[in-house]
Design an enzyme around this catalytic site. Structure first.
Site, PDB file in Angstrom:
ATOM      1  N   ALA A   1       1.017  -1.258  -0.021  1.00 27.49           N
ATOM      2  CA  ALA A   1      -0.162  -0.112  -0.137  1.00 27.49           C
ATOM      3  C   ALA A   1       0.899   1.304  -0.101  1.00 27.49           C
ATOM      4  O   ALA A   1       0.478   2.305  -0.882  1.00 27.49           O
ATOM      5  CB  ALA A   1      -0.946  -0.039   1.111  1.00 27.49           C
ATOM      6  N   LEU A   2       2.022   1.181   0.818  1.00 26.94           N
ATOM      7  CA  LEU A   2       2.937   2.252   0.884  1.00 26.94           C
ATOM      8  C   LEU A   2       3.607   2.625  -0.683  1.00 26.94           C
ATOM      9  O   LEU A   2       3.847   3.855  -0.857  1.00 26.94           O
ATOM     10  CB  LEU A   2       3.962   2.167   1.992  1.00 26.94           C
ATOM     11  CG  LEU A   2       4.958   3.316   2.085  1.00 26.94           C
ATOM     12  CD1 LEU A   2       4.322   4.645   2.281  1.00 26.94           C
ATOM     13  CD2 LEU A   2       5.717   2.941   3.124  1.00 26.94           C
TER      14      LEU A   2
ATOM     15  N   TYR B   1      -8.975  -0.308  12.360  1.00 31.88           N
ATOM     16  CA  TYR B   1      -9.927  -0.212  11.408  1.00 31.88           C
ATOM     17  C   TYR B   1     -11.564   0.047  11.451  1.00 31.88           C
ATOM     18  O   TYR B   1     -12.057   0.974  10.751  1.00 31.88           O
ATOM     19  CB  TYR B   1     -10.140  -1.507  10.684  1.00 31.88           C
ATOM     20  CG  TYR B   1      -8.746  -2.139  10.734  1.00 31.88           C
ATOM     21  CD1 TYR B   1      -7.664  -1.537  10.228  1.00 31.88           C
ATOM     22  CD2 TYR B   1      -8.462  -3.652  10.637  1.00 31.88           C
ATOM     23  CE1 TYR B   1      -6.253  -2.151   9.956  1.00 31.88           C
ATOM     24  CE2 TYR B   1      -7.301  -4.432  10.466  1.00 31.88           C
ATOM     25  CZ  TYR B   1      -6.224  -3.491  10.135  1.00 31.88           C
ATOM     26  OH  TYR B   1      -5.006  -4.304   9.830  1.00 31.88           O
TER      27      TYR B   1
ATOM     28  N   LEU C   1      -5.294  -5.956   3.345  1.00 29.33           N
ATOM     29  CA  LEU C   1      -4.795  -6.871   4.362  1.00 29.33           C
ATOM     30  C   LEU C   1      -4.625  -8.148   3.995  1.00 29.33           C
ATOM     31  O   LEU C   1      -4.743  -8.576   2.687  1.00 29.33           O
ATOM     32  CB  LEU C   1      -6.089  -6.996   5.405  1.00 29.33           C
ATOM     33  CG  LEU C   1      -6.619  -5.596   5.992  1.00 29.33           C
ATOM     34  CD1 LEU C   1      -7.953  -5.771   6.612  1.00 29.33           C
ATOM     35  CD2 LEU C   1      -5.457  -4.998   7.004  1.00 29.33           C
TER      36      LEU C   1
ATOM     37  N   HIS D   1      -9.868 -10.290   3.866  1.00 27.22           N
ATOM     38  CA  HIS D   1     -10.652  -9.590   2.769  1.00 27.22           C
ATOM     39  C   HIS D   1     -12.027  -9.746   2.910  1.00 27.22           C
ATOM     40  O   HIS D   1     -12.767  -8.549   3.016  1.00 27.22           O
ATOM     41  CB  HIS D   1     -10.099 -10.047   1.512  1.00 27.22           C
ATOM     42  CG  HIS D   1      -8.633  -9.583   1.067  1.00 27.22           C
ATOM     43  ND1 HIS D   1      -7.880 -10.052   0.133  1.00 27.22           N
ATOM     44  CD2 HIS D   1      -7.733  -8.977   1.801  1.00 27.22           C
ATOM     45  CE1 HIS D   1      -6.621  -9.768   0.029  1.00 27.22           C
ATOM     46  NE2 HIS D   1      -6.570  -9.100   1.354  1.00 27.22           N
TER      47      HIS D   1
ATOM     48  N   LYS E   1      -6.606  -8.355  -4.299  1.00 33.00           N
ATOM     49  CA  LYS E   1      -6.893  -9.901  -4.642  1.00 33.00           C
ATOM     50  C   LYS E   1      -6.252 -10.860  -3.695  1.00 33.00           C
ATOM     51  O   LYS E   1      -4.896 -10.564  -3.198  1.00 33.00           O
ATOM     52  CB  LYS E   1      -6.382 -10.065  -6.251  1.00 33.00           C
ATOM     53  CG  LYS E   1      -5.223  -9.465  -6.556  1.00 33.00           C
ATOM     54  CD  LYS E   1      -4.080 -10.544  -6.237  1.00 33.00           C
ATOM     55  CE  LYS E   1      -2.793  -9.928  -6.074  1.00 33.00           C
ATOM     56  NZ  LYS E   1      -1.861 -10.936  -5.593  1.00 33.00           N
TER      57      LYS E   1
ATOM     58  N   ARG F   1       2.818 -14.587   2.502  1.00 37.38           N
ATOM     59  CA  ARG F   1       2.565 -15.301   1.440  1.00 37.38           C
ATOM     60  C   ARG F   1       3.329 -16.812   1.678  1.00 37.38           C
ATOM     61  O   ARG F   1       2.705 -17.732   0.772  1.00 37.38           O
ATOM     62  CB  ARG F   1       3.353 -14.774   0.189  1.00 37.38           C
ATOM     63  CG  ARG F   1       2.785 -13.417  -0.443  1.00 37.38           C
ATOM     64  CD  ARG F   1       3.747 -12.748  -1.364  1.00 37.38           C
ATOM     65  NE  ARG F   1       3.081 -11.481  -1.605  1.00 37.38           N
ATOM     66  CZ  ARG F   1       3.259 -10.253  -0.917  1.00 37.38           C
ATOM     67  NH1 ARG F   1       3.905 -10.392   0.158  1.00 37.38           N
ATOM     68  NH2 ARG F   1       2.846  -9.241  -1.320  1.00 37.38           N
TER      69      ARG F   1
ATOM     70  N   ASP G   1      -1.672 -15.721  -4.605  1.00 35.66           N
ATOM     71  CA  ASP G   1      -0.702 -14.431  -4.718  1.00 35.66           C
ATOM     72  C   ASP G   1      -0.780 -14.127  -6.410  1.00 35.66           C
ATOM     73  O   ASP G   1      -1.078 -13.004  -6.661  1.00 35.66           O
ATOM     74  CB  ASP G   1       0.548 -14.303  -4.098  1.00 35.66           C
ATOM     75  CG  ASP G   1       1.347 -13.089  -4.035  1.00 35.66           C
ATOM     76  OD1 ASP G   1       0.667 -12.158  -3.880  1.00 35.66           O
ATOM     77  OD2 ASP G   1       2.373 -13.065  -4.488  1.00 35.66           O
TER      78      ASP G   1
END
Length: 323
Positions: free
Chosen positions: A14-15, A57, A73, A78, A96, A165, A177
């Protein structure tokens, strides 16, 4: 009027990618981040000083200024947080796979329809012009009748045992992934669905698949895919027809792995190359999301699309278990 976005969780992805994309996208405003980590909050605020920080959250979802949330997340969270965001009246773009099983998406579709909000999966490649061009070439018959699709997507994170992962509790595995890309892009480009998984050979470590060799039959063509978290980084997609071949050199990490190029091989050794430099599919995805909310424009990837790809993934795991 710009759509105010909040991000649930301060993930590295995200960053690096989605926060800058939201910040840069037309019609979007990056407004808030939810994280209990002061270090993660500081990392985001170093780039986005005006970012509002919520320590939970739930607190972000209660923020009346937030119109839409992006959810990066772990995979197993999700569905839960997409549902909670919809219940809080927020539009949702979830990473996803949006769910770990296709049946879990049914409830999200019901809630989406009940609320009238936009909720979908962040399948960013559907917004890249190289994929829209590939689909058009296939539809227009540029390679004649499609016979076979071949896909490869790999990287090596063997030195990161704690990575989400590599852990089953967080929904890890090569297929969730990156298999979602080889499988989903095949569906997106061709408009067809599988009829059967003919072969599924999976290697496992610590309860997650690290190498998946899969073959499938679609309505009018066959497909074979390899996805791995234990191989040198590589990616390509090829669509082989009776009269030509379409090959994508950087189908999934365009502009990072390599420049996005669509090669059309046809005729007597004739090769036409179309290049797409400087295209950021994350920005295009956010802009398309904002247009869909503001103007009702169609969005290129729906929960139904995500569910169809997840059904394919479910079938791969079922076949591997049966074998």
């Amino acid at each position: 009027m710009a759509l105010n976005w909040g991000i649930l969780g301060g993930s590295a992805f995200a960053l690096a990618q989605m926060a800058p994309a939201i910040h840069s996208a037309k019609g979007a405003r990056l407004t808030a981040l939810a994280t209990s980590s002061s270090d993660k909050a500081s990392a985001f605020q170093a780039y986005f000083p005006d970012l509002r920080i919520h320590r939970s959250y739930e607190e972000l979802l209660e923020d009346s200024d937030i119109d839409a949330v992006y959810i990066p997340l772990p995979n197993t969270l999700h569905v839960e947080w997409t549902m909670k965001a919809l219940q809080a009246g927020k539009h949702v773009l979830s990473e996803k796979p949006v769910a770990m099983k296709a049946a879990e998406i049914d409830a999200l579709i019901v809630m989406r329809d009940r609320t009238g909000l936009l909720a979908t999966e962040a399948f960013m490649i559907a917004h890249h012009p190289q994929w829209q061009r590939t689909r058009a070439l296939i539809v227009d018959g540029a390679i004649g009748k499609l016979v076979h699709v071949q896909g490869l997507f790999s990287y090596n994170n063997a030195d990161q045992p704690g990575n989400i992962r590599n852990t089953p509790e967080t929904g890890g595995g090569a297929i969730p992934d990156i298999g979602v890309y080889t499988y989903g892009s095949t569906r997106f480009a061709t408009g067809e669905e599988i009829t059967t998984i003919t072969h599924a050979d999976l290697d496992y470590e610590n309860g997650v698949d690290t190498l998946a060799r899969v073959e499938a039959r679609f309505e009018t063509f066959s497909a074979s895919w390899v996805n791995s978290m234990r191989m040198h980084p590589a990616q390509m997609m090829s669509f082989v027809g009776e009269a030509g071949v379409i090959r994508l050199s950087a189908p999934f990490n365009a502009g990072v792995f390599d420049e996005a190029q669509v090669e059309l091989h046809h005729g007597d050794k004739v090769v036409t190359v179309e290049r797409f430099p400087g295209v950021n599919h994350y920005v295009l995805q956010v802009e398309a999301f904002c247009r869909s909310v503001a103007e009702g424009k169609p969005f290129a990837w729906s929960l139904e699309d995500a569910q169809a790809t997840q059904s394919l993934i479910d079938a791969v795991y079922a076949k591997a278990g049966a074998d």
